[in-house]
Design an enzyme around this catalytic site. Structure first.
Site, PDB file in Angstrom:
ATOM      1  N   ARG A 156       0.927  -1.646  -0.034  1.00  0.00           N
ATOM      2  CA  ARG A 156       0.053  -0.369  -0.060  1.00  0.00           C
ATOM      3  C   ARG A 156       1.106   1.382  -0.205  1.00  0.00           C
ATOM      4  O   ARG A 156       2.089   1.576   0.169  1.00  0.00           O
ATOM      5  CB  ARG A 156      -0.855  -0.031   1.149  1.00  0.00           C
ATOM      6  CG  ARG A 156      -0.460  -0.465   2.411  1.00  0.00           C
ATOM      7  CD  ARG A 156      -0.768   0.173   3.445  1.00  0.00           C
ATOM      8  NE  ARG A 156      -0.152   1.552   3.946  1.00  0.00           N
ATOM      9  CZ  ARG A 156       0.536   1.751   4.001  1.00  0.00           C
ATOM     10  NH1 ARG A 156       2.140   1.361   3.871  1.00  0.00           N
ATOM     11  NH2 ARG A 156       0.839   3.869   4.013  1.00  0.00           N
ATOM     12  N   ASP A 158      -2.112  10.878  -1.925  1.00  0.00           N
ATOM     13  CA  ASP A 158      -2.571  10.242  -3.127  1.00  0.00           C
ATOM     14  C   ASP A 158      -3.138  10.194  -4.334  1.00  0.00           C
ATOM     15  O   ASP A 158      -2.741   9.680  -5.901  1.00  0.00           O
ATOM     16  CB  ASP A 158      -3.938   8.571  -2.499  1.00  0.00           C
ATOM     17  CG  ASP A 158      -3.098   8.082  -1.464  1.00  0.00           C
ATOM     18  OD1 ASP A 158      -3.564   8.683  -0.450  1.00  0.00           O
ATOM     19  OD2 ASP A 158      -3.267   7.327  -1.864  1.00  0.00           O
TER      20      ASP A 158
HETATM   21  O1  MRU Z   1      -4.574   3.350   2.230  1.00  0.00           O
HETATM   22  P1  MRU Z   1      -3.301   3.529   2.208  1.00  0.00           P
HETATM   23  O2  MRU Z   1      -2.476   3.122   3.646  1.00  0.00           O
HETATM   24  O3  MRU Z   1      -2.328   3.244   1.118  1.00  0.00           O
HETATM   25  O4  MRU Z   1      -3.052   5.447   2.413  1.00  0.00           O
HETATM   26  C1  MRU Z   1      -2.056   5.317   2.263  1.00  0.00           C
HETATM   27  C2  MRU Z   1      -2.082   7.250   1.994  1.00  0.00           C
HETATM   28  O5  MRU Z   1      -2.547   7.541   2.368  1.00  0.00           O
HETATM   29  C3  MRU Z   1      -0.217   7.378   2.114  1.00  0.00           C
HETATM   30  O6  MRU Z   1      -0.138   8.728   2.953  1.00  0.00           O
HETATM   31  C4  MRU Z   1       0.153   7.728   0.082  1.00  0.00           C
HETATM   32  O7  MRU Z   1      -0.458   7.002  -0.334  1.00  0.00           O
HETATM   33  C5  MRU Z   1       0.891   9.242   0.741  1.00  0.00           C
HETATM   34  S1  MRU Z   1       2.039   7.302   1.091  1.00  0.00           S
HETATM   35  C6  MRU Z   1       3.600   8.142   0.676  1.00  0.00           C
END
Ligand code: MRU
Length: 341
Positions: free
Chosen positions: A47, A233
């Site tokens: 993730r 994201d």
């Molecule tokens: O649901 P996730 O754990 O994939 O969410 C991750 C995040 O929101 C992070 O802040 C984002 O992907 C940036 S990671 C460098």
């Protein structure tokens, strides 16, 4: 430094740390089919937007190997790659990474693996660069030799190919002896902050406390931190930023307190084709994640869950978007993301 995954050339396998069981257990998954990779992405075994970009690129190589061994038609290969591309909709890096590798697929498997390795290497380089830029910007803006930070979710090596984004800035500040403390938000409902960020901070020897997400705005308003640093994201062309659910609460509190709210991301997270946050699709996850805890139902059976994985922080609440290509300051109206393209 911990790595979220590694590519095993000999077997065309992505070996990844299963982040669903960290920090209790260090378990590895060996992934060599599209279905297994999509499952790992959907369950959050792997993730974090930049990690998803690199994994998506290697996933094209996995799909090509599988197509060869199982005799897929060209149409089936296209369908499987598209399935991978859409495994999680909000993090633009996933589709971007898949597209980077798919673009060279006509040149063959080796070209795809080479491009995937480049995507991974470029991400690490971007993280190192943006961390230095971000640390410089924060110390200058706060007019301080050292700062107290709050961060949300996990943005470290586990969420990227190496080093991290928001976490990378925290690490850089620490290495400069310019970090006083870190508040790590726990990140309901899947605890990426409590389980993963605290694990990375511990491994790196960085002092920290873990707080409930609901504590973050009070931590900011009561003057316990000097800056909030988060990852992203997807960043729309106007600077509106999708990140883990709860991020916008930090931004609102920072604005009220008059302290900087900083977004850190490689430029691969910037989506200039999306004009504003209104157009960003927010992943809705299974209601079971909020209706229970650790697999045990904690709510009345008749209760219904609402589980958006991300929220969008409007650009006017963002003091700086830090990328490896430079920094824009949306709330001050300084700079444009398109000029960094
Ligand atoms: O649901 P996730 O754990 O994939 O969410 C991750 C995040 O929101 C992070 O802040 C984002 O992907 C940036 S990671 C460098």
């Amino acid at each position: 430094m911990v790595r979220a995954f590694e590519w095993l050339d000999d077997s065309s396998v992505l070996r990844m740390l299963d982040q669903t069981v960290l920090p209790i257990e260090e378990r590895y998954l060996n992934v060599n089919t599209v279905d297994a990779l999509v499952d790992a992405i959907v369950t959050l075994a792997v993730r974090g937007a930049p990690a998803l970009g690199a994994v998506g690129a290697f996933g094209v190589a996995i799909a090509m190997r599988q197509a060869e061994s199982e005799g897929w038609s060209e149409d089936r290969l296209v369908t499987e790659v598209d399935h991978l591309r859409q495994a999680r909709p909000t993090a633009v890096n996933l589709s971007w990474g898949v597209d980077q590798a798919w673009a060279v697929a006509p040149q063959g498997y080796d070209a795809v693996v080479t491009r995937a390795k480049q995507v991974a290497a470029e991400d690490e380089a971007a993280n190192r660069k943006l961390s230095k830029l971000g640390a410089d910007w924060i110390l200058a803006r706060c007019q301080a030799n050292a700062v107290r930070v709050v961060t949300h979710c996990n943005t470290g090596a586990l969420a990227t190919t190496a080093w991290g984004t928001a976490y990378g800035i925290i690490h850089e500040l620490f290495d400069r002896s310019a970090l006083i403390s870190v508040f790590a938000d726990e990140t309901r409902p899947l605890l990426q902050g409590a389980r993963l960020t605290s694990w990375e901070l511990t491994q790196d020897g960085i002092p920290h406390v873990v707080e409930a997400d609901g504590a973050a705005s009070s931590t900011i308003l009561s003057g316990k931190v000097d800056v909030a640093i988060i990852g992203a994201d997807r960043i729309a062309a106007n600077g509106d930023t999708a990140n883990k659910i709860g991020s916008v609460a930090l931004a609102l509190a920072c604005q009220r307190r008059g302290i900087p709210f900083v977004v850190a991301a490689p430029f691969s997270t910037v989506d200039l084709a999306t004009e504003s946050g209104n157009e960003i699709e927010i992943e809705q996850r299974d209601e079971a994640e909020v209706l229970g805890f650790a697999g045990v139902r904690t709510t009345p059976l008749s209760s219904v869950g609402f589980n958006p994985a991300f929220d969008v922080t409007p650009h006017d609440l963002i003091s700086a978007i830090v990328t490896e290509r430079g920094i824009v300051e949306p709330s001050a109206g300084k700079g444009r993301l398109s000029s960094l393209a």
